[in-house]
Design a protein around this motif. Structure first.
Motif, PDB file in Angstrom:
ATOM      1  N   VAL A   1      10.849   3.991   2.753  1.00 62.04           N
ATOM      2  CA  VAL A   1       9.658   4.106   3.601  1.00 62.04           C
ATOM      3  C   VAL A   1       8.516   3.371   2.916  1.00 62.04           C
ATOM      4  CG1 VAL A   1       7.982   5.700   4.622  1.00 62.04           C
ATOM      5  CG2 VAL A   1      10.402   6.360   4.475  1.00 62.04           C
ATOM      6  N   ILE A   2       7.727   2.651   3.701  1.00 62.23           N
ATOM      7  CA  ILE A   2       6.506   2.043   3.184  1.00 62.23           C
ATOM      8  C   ILE A   2       5.366   2.421   4.120  1.00 62.23           C
ATOM      9  CG2 ILE A   2       6.850  -0.174   4.372  1.00 62.23           C
ATOM     10  CD1 ILE A   2       5.609  -1.510   1.840  1.00 62.23           C
ATOM     11  N   ALA A   3       4.225   2.804   3.549  1.00 60.26           N
ATOM     12  CA  ALA A   3       3.088   3.285   4.331  1.00 60.26           C
ATOM     13  C   ALA A   3       1.828   2.519   3.951  1.00 60.26           C
ATOM     14  CB  ALA A   3       2.886   4.782   4.102  1.00 60.26           C
ATOM     15  N   PHE A   4       0.971   2.296   4.962  1.00 61.48           N
ATOM     16  CA  PHE A   4      -0.259   1.546   4.752  1.00 61.48           C
ATOM     17  C   PHE A   4      -1.434   2.298   5.370  1.00 61.48           C
ATOM     18  CE2 PHE A   4       3.205  -1.511   4.917  1.00 61.48           C
ATOM     19  CZ  PHE A   4       2.958  -2.304   3.794  1.00 61.48           C
ATOM     20  N   GLY A   5      -2.529   2.380   4.607  1.00 63.63           N
ATOM     21  CA  GLY A   5      -3.733   3.030   5.112  1.00 63.63           C
ATOM     22  C   GLY A   5      -4.966   2.233   4.772  1.00 63.63           C
ATOM     23  N   GLY A   6      -6.043   2.491   5.525  1.00 66.72           N
ATOM     24  CA  GLY A   6      -7.328   1.862   5.265  1.00 66.72           C
ATOM     25  C   GLY A   6      -8.352   2.893   4.854  1.00 66.72           C
ATOM     26  N   SER A   7      -9.190   2.563   3.879  1.00 65.05           N
ATOM     27  CA  SER A   7     -10.169   3.545   3.389  1.00 65.05           C
ATOM     28  C   SER A   7     -11.191   3.911   4.448  1.00 65.05           C
ATOM     29  CB  SER A   7     -10.881   3.003   2.141  1.00 65.05           C
ATOM     30  OG  SER A   7     -11.759   1.939   2.467  1.00 65.05           O
ATOM     31  N   ASN A   8     -11.293   3.092   5.511  1.00 59.79           N
ATOM     32  CA  ASN A   8     -12.221   3.360   6.606  1.00 59.79           C
ATOM     33  C   ASN A   8     -11.458   3.732   7.877  1.00 59.79           C
ATOM     34  OD1 ASN A   8     -14.953   3.499   7.422  1.00 59.79           O
ATOM     35  ND2 ASN A   8     -14.809   1.522   8.447  1.00 59.79           N
ATOM     36  N   GLY A   9     -10.185   4.125   7.718  1.00 61.68           N
ATOM     37  CA  GLY A   9      -9.335   4.394   8.865  1.00 61.68           C
ATOM     38  C   GLY A   9      -9.038   5.861   9.063  1.00 61.68           C
ATOM     39  N   LEU A  10      -7.936   6.130   9.780  1.00 58.66           N
ATOM     40  CA  LEU A  10      -7.534   7.507  10.069  1.00 58.66           C
ATOM     41  C   LEU A  10      -6.575   8.058   9.020  1.00 58.66           C
ATOM     42  CD1 LEU A  10      -7.063   7.382  13.961  1.00 58.66           C
ATOM     43  CD2 LEU A  10      -9.091   7.982  12.630  1.00 58.66           C
ATOM     44  N   THR A  11      -6.080   7.202   8.138  1.00 58.81           N
ATOM     45  CA  THR A  11      -5.288   7.652   6.976  1.00 58.81           C
ATOM     46  C   THR A  11      -5.972   7.101   5.726  1.00 58.81           C
ATOM     47  OG1 THR A  11      -3.816   5.741   7.234  1.00 58.81           O
ATOM     48  CG2 THR A  11      -3.109   7.809   8.229  1.00 58.81           C
ATOM     49  N   PRO A  12      -7.118   7.664   5.338  1.00 56.85           N
ATOM     50  CA  PRO A  12      -7.955   7.042   4.311  1.00 56.85           C
ATOM     51  C   PRO A  12      -7.503   7.272   2.877  1.00 56.85           C
ATOM     52  CG  PRO A  12      -9.008   9.024   5.130  1.00 56.85           C
ATOM     53  CD  PRO A  12      -7.779   8.825   5.967  1.00 56.85           C
ATOM     54  N   THR A  13      -6.531   8.159   2.662  1.00 55.62           N
ATOM     55  CA  THR A  13      -6.028   8.383   1.302  1.00 55.62           C
ATOM     56  C   THR A  13      -4.512   8.556   1.353  1.00 55.62           C
ATOM     57  OG1 THR A  13      -6.196  10.806   1.387  1.00 55.62           O
ATOM     58  CG2 THR A  13      -8.162   9.585   0.654  1.00 55.62           C
TER      59      THR A  13
ATOM     60  N   SER B   1      11.102   2.717  -6.830  1.00 55.19           N
ATOM     61  CA  SER B   1      12.274   3.430  -7.339  1.00 55.19           C
ATOM     62  C   SER B   1      12.671   4.597  -6.450  1.00 55.19           C
ATOM     63  CB  SER B   1      12.010   3.927  -8.763  1.00 55.19           C
ATOM     64  OG  SER B   1      11.785   2.844  -9.638  1.00 55.19           O
ATOM     65  N   GLY B   2      11.659   5.315  -5.947  1.00 55.47           N
ATOM     66  CA  GLY B   2      11.927   6.480  -5.117  1.00 55.47           C
ATOM     67  C   GLY B   2      11.962   6.184  -3.633  1.00 55.47           C
ATOM     68  N   GLY B   3      11.705   4.941  -3.247  1.00 53.70           N
ATOM     69  CA  GLY B   3      11.789   4.569  -1.838  1.00 53.70           C
ATOM     70  C   GLY B   3      10.678   5.140  -0.984  1.00 53.70           C
ATOM     71  N   PHE B   4       9.505   5.341  -1.580  1.00 49.78           N
ATOM     72  CA  PHE B   4       8.347   5.775  -0.783  1.00 49.78           C
ATOM     73  C   PHE B   4       7.103   5.102  -1.358  1.00 49.78           C
ATOM     74  CE2 PHE B   4       5.356   8.118   1.635  1.00 49.78           C
ATOM     75  CZ  PHE B   4       6.054   8.707   2.690  1.00 49.78           C
ATOM     76  N   GLU B   5       6.744   3.966  -0.761  1.00 49.22           N
ATOM     77  CA  GLU B   5       5.602   3.181  -1.218  1.00 49.22           C
ATOM     78  C   GLU B   5       4.379   3.464  -0.338  1.00 49.22           C
ATOM     79  OE1 GLU B   5       6.510  -1.045  -1.821  1.00 49.22           O
ATOM     80  OE2 GLU B   5       8.601  -0.535  -1.405  1.00 49.22           O
ATOM     81  N   VAL B   6       3.225   3.556  -0.962  1.00 48.19           N
ATOM     82  CA  VAL B   6       1.964   3.721  -0.238  1.00 48.19           C
ATOM     83  C   VAL B   6       0.987   2.661  -0.719  1.00 48.19           C
ATOM     84  CG1 VAL B   6      -0.014   5.221   0.173  1.00 48.19           C
ATOM     85  CG2 VAL B   6       2.292   6.190   0.147  1.00 48.19           C
ATOM     86  N   HIS B   7       0.393   1.942   0.214  1.00 48.68           N
ATOM     87  CA  HIS B   7      -0.553   0.874  -0.108  1.00 48.68           C
ATOM     88  C   HIS B   7      -1.843   1.096   0.680  1.00 48.68           C
ATOM     89  CE1 HIS B   7       2.528  -1.592  -2.147  1.00 48.68           C
ATOM     90  NE2 HIS B   7       3.340  -1.047  -1.260  1.00 48.68           N
ATOM     91  N   MET B   8      -2.951   1.222  -0.042  1.00 46.62           N
ATOM     92  CA  MET B   8      -4.259   1.401   0.583  1.00 46.62           C
ATOM     93  C   MET B   8      -5.032   0.082   0.537  1.00 46.62           C
ATOM     94  SD  MET B   8      -4.043   4.551   1.437  1.00 46.62           S
ATOM     95  CE  MET B   8      -5.697   4.597   2.137  1.00 46.62           C
ATOM     96  N   THR B   9      -5.803  -0.173   1.596  1.00 42.14           N
ATOM     97  CA  THR B   9      -6.672  -1.342   1.628  1.00 42.14           C
ATOM     98  C   THR B   9      -8.114  -0.874   1.784  1.00 42.14           C
ATOM     99  OG1 THR B   9      -4.939  -2.691   2.644  1.00 42.14           O
ATOM    100  CG2 THR B   9      -7.181  -3.532   2.742  1.00 42.14           C
TER     101      THR B   9
ATOM    102  N   ASP C   1      -4.823 -12.607   6.825  1.00 42.30           N
ATOM    103  CA  ASP C   1      -4.066 -12.473   5.577  1.00 42.30           C
ATOM    104  C   ASP C   1      -4.832 -13.194   4.465  1.00 42.30           C
ATOM    105  OD1 ASP C   1      -2.189 -12.074   3.631  1.00 42.30           O
ATOM    106  OD2 ASP C   1      -0.691 -13.434   4.474  1.00 42.30           O
ATOM    107  N   ASP C   2      -5.813 -12.477   3.895  1.00 44.70           N
ATOM    108  CA  ASP C   2      -6.617 -13.064   2.816  1.00 44.70           C
ATOM    109  C   ASP C   2      -6.533 -12.164   1.586  1.00 44.70           C
ATOM    110  OD1 ASP C   2      -8.224 -10.885   3.361  1.00 44.70           O
ATOM    111  OD2 ASP C   2      -9.865 -12.039   4.245  1.00 44.70           O
ATOM    112  N   GLY C   3      -7.435 -12.390   0.629  1.00 41.24           N
ATOM    113  CA  GLY C   3      -7.383 -11.653  -0.623  1.00 41.24           C
ATOM    114  C   GLY C   3      -7.687 -10.177  -0.498  1.00 41.24           C
ATOM    115  N   THR C   4      -8.268  -9.747   0.638  1.00 40.18           N
ATOM    116  CA  THR C   4      -8.569  -8.330   0.823  1.00 40.18           C
ATOM    117  C   THR C   4      -7.405  -7.565   1.433  1.00 40.18           C
ATOM    118  OG1 THR C   4      -9.457  -8.508   3.091  1.00 40.18           O
ATOM    119  CG2 THR C   4     -10.976  -8.985   1.265  1.00 40.18           C
ATOM    120  N   ASN C   5      -6.449  -8.272   1.991  1.00 43.67           N
ATOM    121  CA  ASN C   5      -5.386  -7.665   2.783  1.00 43.67           C
ATOM    122  C   ASN C   5      -4.259  -7.164   1.879  1.00 43.67           C
ATOM    123  OD1 ASN C   5      -3.126  -7.222   4.551  1.00 43.67           O
ATOM    124  ND2 ASN C   5      -4.114  -8.503   6.079  1.00 43.67           N
ATOM    125  N   ASN C   6      -4.087  -5.846   1.839  1.00 42.12           N
ATOM    126  CA  ASN C   6      -3.027  -5.248   1.024  1.00 42.12           C
ATOM    127  C   ASN C   6      -1.895  -4.724   1.909  1.00 42.12           C
ATOM    128  OD1 ASN C   6      -1.897  -4.539  -1.470  1.00 42.12           O
ATOM    129  ND2 ASN C   6      -2.671  -2.446  -1.344  1.00 42.12           N
TER     130      ASN C   6
END
Length: 642
Positions: free
Chosen positions: A547-559, A602-610, A623-628
């Protein structure tokens, strides 16, 4: 009728198709000509495709025994011989890879009120980066819910082909504006747009449960498996689409019992974009709650939506919740099912007419740019007050948004979606960071984009939170989405769009309260009620793919804490790239409860915040330097190819 008029007439009826060798029953719509070998420059291409779905819910046009008599449906579809039991997706691909067998296909599901085109920018970014850095051929297949078929875009497609937003305006609202039917419409569809109410017109949506949508998704996944190299299909979603993703993964597709056929075994990994996935209910459902679910499913919800009065489980006897035991006393199931709307309009904030208007507004913005009065505010035939915003009651919220000012179409779209605007305050799922209101030019409000954005648009929301109680927005805000370059064309180009006119909320509430696990309903007795026909989500705890998850600090999944419940629910990752030892969640409170530690690769659960991204930016940002998002997502796909 000349050849072009004949083409328009056929296109409006959905009879212009591209061949699909896999299934003669499929209906395909291509955007633009077929690219030649290795054209320069490489361009983004799209093709919208319909597939038969195994889901055939009662009362739905196309299901057994259903006779369509609704005049609106007959007008839109040109007769009663049509079938809404279809799965629709838009295939995004690069022009120089059009004839290649893709090495990976990413199937994505939009969120609340979202259409397939919300993934247009993400698709292009992922595919270009994968090709440039990995020489990898990836396609993104973006799903539209079956409700997309009810969006009457025939005249809008003609307006797009002619590059004439006035034709689109005439199709949508010409009657209210006192217009004669324009020649392009008269020579093709010979009518104006059909809009449906949330009661008698669309009551069949009450039978469009989560299982119906899961089976629609499965039709697309199965087609992807037939198409891709070595079964390398990935499944994901944005916002509420992450819930659809989790429910698909947790579904046992063996509805007759025996060895399970879990949804997660059909895909290589799950992608959660600004949404938490799903969780189990806090408590087991009571017998009364299960009775209510069965009453809804067995016809009472359909009747309640159609007539807007409560019904007992037999869908014949009327009742009230307060006196249900008496009103439904003659029935074994004595639950009383209350009415709701077939589809969501957010209490009138987003009726279908506003979603429809967004398409002609986007076409107008694309053609005329900024500084020109929006087509929705133009006084038709020079008659004072004869504008769409003033004459169409359903567009009243746009009038409130604009106040007494004149606006360009670009500014109108910008204000409607802006994360700092009044609409986003009421509907956070629309929040996008894509610019700032600009100055008036010749009395028309404009929109600032990119480098034009002033510093006041970029506040600093402070340090990241450290506890669950503090979770909220944080970090330096950004404006990473290109409104005119990516959002505007996504609203109208091709056979899909950016928003869902008729988000089918009623049927999604049938199993309300069960959470991800429906075992109490679907397991055989005595553990459950054996109602696999309602849903069969029994495999959530067995999900063992990455699983890979993505959130935005100004979004609905901020952490990162937004994915705690899902990580704790699923099984250990057994994919080859996981080590088989590291858990999904390493520590729920290290370094703190807002930022728990996951198993990552390793555990198959990645979380990436932008930092600085709003809810929609996660799928629309450049897709620039801010995009995680883009680089980690491509790496995830590459890592889990087999």
């Amino acid at each position: 009728m000349n050849s072009f008029s004949k083409w328009l007439a056929l296109a409006s009826l959905g009879l212009v198709v591209a061949c699909d060798n896999n299934s003669p029953d499929d209906n395909n719509q291509s955007n633009g000509p077929t690219p030649g070998p290795n054209p320069e420059p490489v361009s983004l291409q799209q093709e919208t495709i319909d597939l038969p779905s195994a889901a055939r819910p009662p009362q739905t046009p196309g299901s057994d025994g259903v006779l369509v008599t609704n005049e609106k449906l007959l007008a839109q579809f040109g007769g009663s011989e049509f079938d809404l039991n279809r799965a629709r997706y838009t295939r995004y691909f690069l022009s120089n890879q059009a004839d290649n067998q893709p090495q990976a296909i990413v199937v994505l599901i939009p969120g609340f009120f979202g259409g397939a085109a919300e993934f247009r920018a993400l698709a292009e970014n992922v595919m270009r980066r994968a090709q440039a850095e990995q020489s990898l051929s990836i396609e993104v297949w973006a799903i539209d819910r079956r409700s997309n078929q009810l969006e009457d875009t025939a005249g809008l497609d003609i307006a797009e082909e002619l590059q004439d937003p006035l034709v689109g305006l005439d199709f949508l609202f010409g009657e209210q504006l006192g217009l004669p039917l324009s020649q392009p419409l008269e020579e093709s569809v010979n009518r104006r747009a059909v809009y449906y109410n949330g009661t008698s017109d669309t009551a069949f949506m009450a039978n469009w449960t989560y299982l119906v949508h899961t089976l629609d998704i499965d039709a697309v996944v199965e087609r992807a498996l037939e198409t891709v190299e070595n079964n390398n299909v990935f499944l994901g979603g944005h916002s509420a689409g992450t819930g659809y993703t989790a429910r698909y993964a947790a579904t046992d597709f063996n509805f007759s019992g025996g060895d399970p056929i879990p949804g997660f075994e059909k895909v290589r990994g799950l992608i959660l974009l600004e949404g938490g996935g799903a969780s189990n209910a806090d408590t087991a459902p009571t017998e009364a709650e299960l009775d209510l679910i069965e009453a809804r499913f067995d016809g009472a919800l359909f009747a309640a939506v159609r007539d807007q009065i409560p019904y007992c489980a037999d869908a014949i006897t009327t009742c009230s919740v307060e006196t249900a035991a008496l009103d439904c006393a003659d029935l074994a199931n004595q639950q009383c099912v209350e009415p709701t709307s077939a589809f969501s309009s957010l209490n009138g904030l987003l009726p279908p007419q506003i979603s429809a208007a967004s398409e002609v507004t986007a076409l107008d913005a694309d053609l005329n740019g900024d500084g020109v009065l929006s087509i929705l505010q133009q006084e038709i035939d020079g008659v004072p007050g004869n504008s769409a915003i003033q004459q169409v009651p359903e567009l009243a919220s746009l009038a409130v948004l604009l106040g007494s000012g004149a606006s360009s179409s670009l500014n109108l779209l910008g204000q409607f979606l802006d994360d700092d605007g009044i609409v986003a305050d009421l509907a956070g799922f629309l929040a996008t960071s894509h610019g700032f209101p600009g100055p008036e030019v010749d009395g028309v409000r404009t929109w600032l984009n990119g480098d034009e954005v002033p510093p006041e648009a970029l506040p600093d929301n402070g340090f990241p939170p450290e506890t669950l109680e503090e979770v909220g927005l944080w970090g330096q805000e950004l404006e990473p989405t290109d409104l005119p370059g990516q959002i505007v064309p996504a609203f109208y180009q091709g056979g899909t769009n950016f928003v869902d006119w008729y988000y089918p909320s009623s049927g999604l509430g049938v199993t309300s309260g069960l959470g991800l696990d429906t075992s109490a309903l679907s397991s055989p007795p005595p553990l459950g009620r054996g109602r696999t026909d309602i849903d069969n989500r029994t495999q959530g705890g067995a999900i063992d793919i990455p699983v890979i998850a993505f959130g935005g600090s100004n979004g609905l999944t901020p952490t990162p804490s937004s994915w705690l419940a899902f990580a704790q629910l699923i099984s250990m990752c057994t994919a080859p790239a996981c080590d088989g030892v590291t858990p999904r969640l390493v520590s729920a409170d290290t370094p703190n409860t807002a930022f728990p530690t996951y198993g990552e690769i390793s555990g198959g659960f990645e979380v990436h915040m932008t930092e600085g991204y709003s809810h929609v930016d996660i799928v629309t940002a450049v897709d620039d330097g801010t995009n995680n998002v883009i680089a980690p997502l491509v790496a995830f796909i590459v890592r889990h190819l087999q």
